[in-house]
Design a protein around this motif. Structure first.
Motif, PDB file in Angstrom:
ATOM      1  N   PRO A   1     -28.624  12.974 -82.493  1.00 14.52           N
ATOM      2  CA  PRO A   1     -29.569  12.281 -83.375  1.00 14.52           C
ATOM      3  C   PRO A   1     -29.052  10.946 -83.878  1.00 14.52           C
ATOM      4  O   PRO A   1     -29.836  10.044 -84.167  1.00 14.52           O
ATOM      5  CB  PRO A   1     -29.774  13.273 -84.525  1.00 14.52           C
TER       6      PRO A   1
ATOM      7  N   ASP B   1     -31.568  21.251 -75.126  1.00 15.41           N
ATOM      8  CA  ASP B   1     -31.874  20.282 -76.163  1.00 15.41           C
ATOM      9  C   ASP B   1     -33.056  19.425 -75.724  1.00 15.41           C
ATOM     10  O   ASP B   1     -33.450  19.418 -74.566  1.00 15.41           O
ATOM     11  CB  ASP B   1     -30.660  19.390 -76.450  1.00 15.41           C
ATOM     12  N   ARG B   2     -33.615  18.699 -76.665  1.00 13.32           N
ATOM     13  CA  ARG B   2     -34.788  17.887 -76.382  1.00 13.32           C
ATOM     14  C   ARG B   2     -34.403  16.417 -76.494  1.00 13.32           C
ATOM     15  O   ARG B   2     -33.952  15.975 -77.555  1.00 13.32           O
ATOM     16  CB  ARG B   2     -35.919  18.232 -77.352  1.00 13.32           C
TER      17      ARG B   2
ATOM     18  N   ALA C   1     -33.626  12.684 -84.869  1.00 19.91           N
ATOM     19  CA  ALA C   1     -34.046  14.029 -84.491  1.00 19.91           C
ATOM     20  C   ALA C   1     -35.358  14.373 -85.185  1.00 19.91           C
ATOM     21  O   ALA C   1     -35.524  14.164 -86.371  1.00 19.91           O
ATOM     22  CB  ALA C   1     -32.962  15.037 -84.877  1.00 19.91           C
ATOM     23  N   ARG C   2     -36.273  14.918 -84.404  1.00 18.92           N
ATOM     24  CA  ARG C   2     -37.575  15.365 -84.917  1.00 18.92           C
ATOM     25  C   ARG C   2     -38.329  14.252 -85.642  1.00 18.92           C
ATOM     26  O   ARG C   2     -38.955  14.462 -86.671  1.00 18.92           O
ATOM     27  CB  ARG C   2     -37.382  16.565 -85.846  1.00 18.92           C
TER      28      ARG C   2
ATOM     29  N   HIS D   1     -35.410   9.839 -78.843  1.00 17.81           N
ATOM     30  CA  HIS D   1     -35.354  11.087 -79.611  1.00 17.81           C
ATOM     31  C   HIS D   1     -34.357  12.030 -78.971  1.00 17.81           C
ATOM     32  O   HIS D   1     -34.307  12.159 -77.747  1.00 17.81           O
ATOM     33  CB  HIS D   1     -36.753  11.734 -79.645  1.00 17.81           C
ATOM     34  N   SER D   2     -33.529  12.663 -79.784  1.00 18.92           N
ATOM     35  CA  SER D   2     -32.550  13.613 -79.255  1.00 18.92           C
ATOM     36  C   SER D   2     -32.167  14.611 -80.336  1.00 18.92           C
ATOM     37  O   SER D   2     -31.832  14.226 -81.461  1.00 18.92           O
ATOM     38  CB  SER D   2     -31.291  12.880 -78.778  1.00 18.92           C
ATOM     39  N   ASP D   3     -32.223  15.895 -80.000  1.00 18.31           N
ATOM     40  CA  ASP D   3     -31.739  16.924 -80.913  1.00 18.31           C
ATOM     41  C   ASP D   3     -30.215  16.974 -80.916  1.00 18.31           C
ATOM     42  O   ASP D   3     -29.584  17.220 -81.943  1.00 18.31           O
ATOM     43  CB  ASP D   3     -32.281  18.294 -80.506  1.00 18.31           C
ATOM     44  N   SER D   4     -29.610  16.746 -79.748  1.00 15.78           N
ATOM     45  CA  SER D   4     -28.163  16.894 -79.627  1.00 15.78           C
ATOM     46  C   SER D   4     -27.402  15.657 -80.080  1.00 15.78           C
ATOM     47  O   SER D   4     -26.247  15.752 -80.475  1.00 15.78           O
ATOM     48  CB  SER D   4     -27.794  17.230 -78.175  1.00 15.78           C
TER      49      SER D   4
END
Length: 478
Positions: A443, A405-406, A450-451, A438-441
């Protein structure tokens, strides 16, 4: 075509530099007798952007009263003129209603500053650029153009963003329709290459030109471990503002639709096509359709970074390097304490929350963060210039402990103002606040979601930190 057009120049420029654009429009059927070329003072130290906008309104009214300028016309501006046009619009038509301008086209506008403004305001700038003007270079203009300037913040919170909610602004379906075109090619001449910067046209960074922006307020006063995050509202109603990035244009060539820096015909003709597309826009729906098409143009420019063969094939002479056309973003931070006093001495670190180490910090510093600017008029403001492509391709993929994940986090350390006052904690020196950006996992926990680290865009982050007095500051005794 009968619609009138007014064209405004940038800092240190004159209307004479738009003769090529005038001839281009004439060749496309526009009547040059209906094209107005505006001139304004930009290099005298006492003239501010607000002064130019005020005189602009007076002159427009005079021309309209005399029957020389019609009730409706289009507006084109280059560089600093972007700020003049925005100031004029929000000052005199704050909701966009009854504005004589519907189509507002900006070419390489310095909407969120220019790194060169600091050089122009320096001794070197006065000794060179100001040598022919009594050593004046337009100090007030350059202060407004400096990265992270108080003026830019004032303007963006009046016409684009509302930190307290979702107010209205001059841009929208029933108001003004802005368009922005910028280049990502640095200067070619040897004398000017020294000022080039990746992700810019030599003078203005790509994200500094883009009007599509966002902001948040991060408040640590209630909980230093989990700060309150408030998203700023949009004054455009969430409307996308057309923005196109071209790989063959520097800051000067963006004014010349017929010229380009050695590009082949199909690429060099694109600037003219975009200008005509903006001027031909007739409805709010079409404005949004143009925004979508121009987004694809910008993505095509970005794709050239990974396509060496195509990039070289589009240029007769030296093609831009991949790094030159990377997508960047700006993050502008402003720090205040809970008494609304500026905090000037602070440090922000960016890192991976699941791999916080010296290696992670260095990787971000070396691979992702290209430049940090402390604003001269307000040192509580920093402008961070971040290579978003390297963030995605290098930092996220190479960080230690990655789970796929980012995530990106930031921490702030503020120097205490004296021996009696502490920031964050009244007993602990060097306390810090921590924020997941920021976090994809996760959000729901990320401040930007996210994004939400938007490519080619500027992000505002206002940070509020608690100010604590030590017990000895006040005591009661018997």
């Amino acid at each position: 075509m009968t619609r009138q057009i007014a064209i405004l120049h940038g800092w240190g420029d004159t209307s004479a530099s738009f003769r090529k654009l005038e001839r281009f429009l004439a060749a496309e059927g526009y009547d040059i007798t209906r094209i107005w070329l505006g001139d304004y003072i930009s290099t005298d130290d006492d003239v501010r952007i607000e002064d130019v906008a005020r005189r602009m309104q007076a002159v427009i009214r005079e021309k309209q009263d005399a029957g020389e300028l019609g009730p409706h016309f289009d507006l084109i501006g280059h560089s600093t003129a972007g700020l003049v046009m925005r100031e004029w619009a929000v000052r005199y038509y704050p909701d966009g209603q009854n504005c004589p301008v519907r189509r507002m086209l900006m070419l390489a506008p310095a909407n969120f500053g220019s790194r060169l403004a600091t050089v122009g305001n320096s001794f070197i700038g006065r000794a060179t650029k100001g040598a022919l003007n009594g050593f004046q270079t337009g100090r007030e203009m350059l202060n407004a153009l400096e990265l992270g300037s108080p003026y830019q913040r004032s303007l963006v919170t009046r016409d684009l963003l509302d930190p307290d909610g979702a107010g209205t602004g001059p841009y929208g379906p029933g108001g003004i329709w802005p368009f922005v075109i910028t280049g990502s090619r640095g200067y070619r001449t040897i004398s000017r290459r020294l000022v080039n910067e990746d992700g810019s046209d030599g003078t203005v960074r790509v994200p500094a030109a883009n009007l599509n922006t966002a902001g948040i307020t991060v408040d640590f006063t209630g909980n230093i471990d989990i700060p309150e995050v408030r998203a700023w509202g949009s004054r455009t109603g969430g409307m996308a503002l057309p923005f196109a990035v071209l790989p063959d244009r520097d800051h000067t060539q963006i004014k010349y639709p017929g010229d380009s820096s050695g590009a082949v015909a199909d690429l060099s003709s694109r600037l003219g096509a975009l200008i005509l597309e903006a001027l031909a826009c007739e409805t709010a729906d079409e404005h949004q359709q143009i925004a979508a098409r121009w987004r694809e143009v910008s993505e095509e420019t970005a794709a050239l970074a990974a396509d060496t063969a195509r990039r070289r094939g589009l240029f007769r002479s030296r093609a831009p390097l991949a790094q030159e056309i990377h997508r960047y973003l700006q993050v502008i931070t402003r720090v205040r304490d809970d008494q609304d006093e500026p905090v000037n001495d602070y440090f922000i670190e960016f890192f991976s929350p699941d791999a916080r180490s010296d290696a992670s910090l260095l990787r971000f510093q070396n691979d992702v963060l290209d430049h940090v600017h402390v604003n001269k008029l307000d040192p509580s403001v920093r402008c961070f210039y971040i290579d978003r492509d390297d963030l995605m391709a290098r930092f996220y993929r190479q960080r230690a402990g990655s789970r796929g994940d980012r995530q990106l986090a930031a921490s702030i350390v503020a120097a205490n103002p004296g021996r009696n006052i502490r920031y964050f904690d009244k007993e602990v020196e060097g306390a810090r606040g921590h924020l997941l950006l920021h976090s994809d996992s996760e959000p729901e926990r990320a401040a930007l979601g996210a994004r939400r680290l938007h490519r080619n865009a500027t992000h505002f982050i206002d940070i509020i930190i608690p100010r604590k007095a030590l017990d000895r500051v006040f005591r009661l005794g018997r």
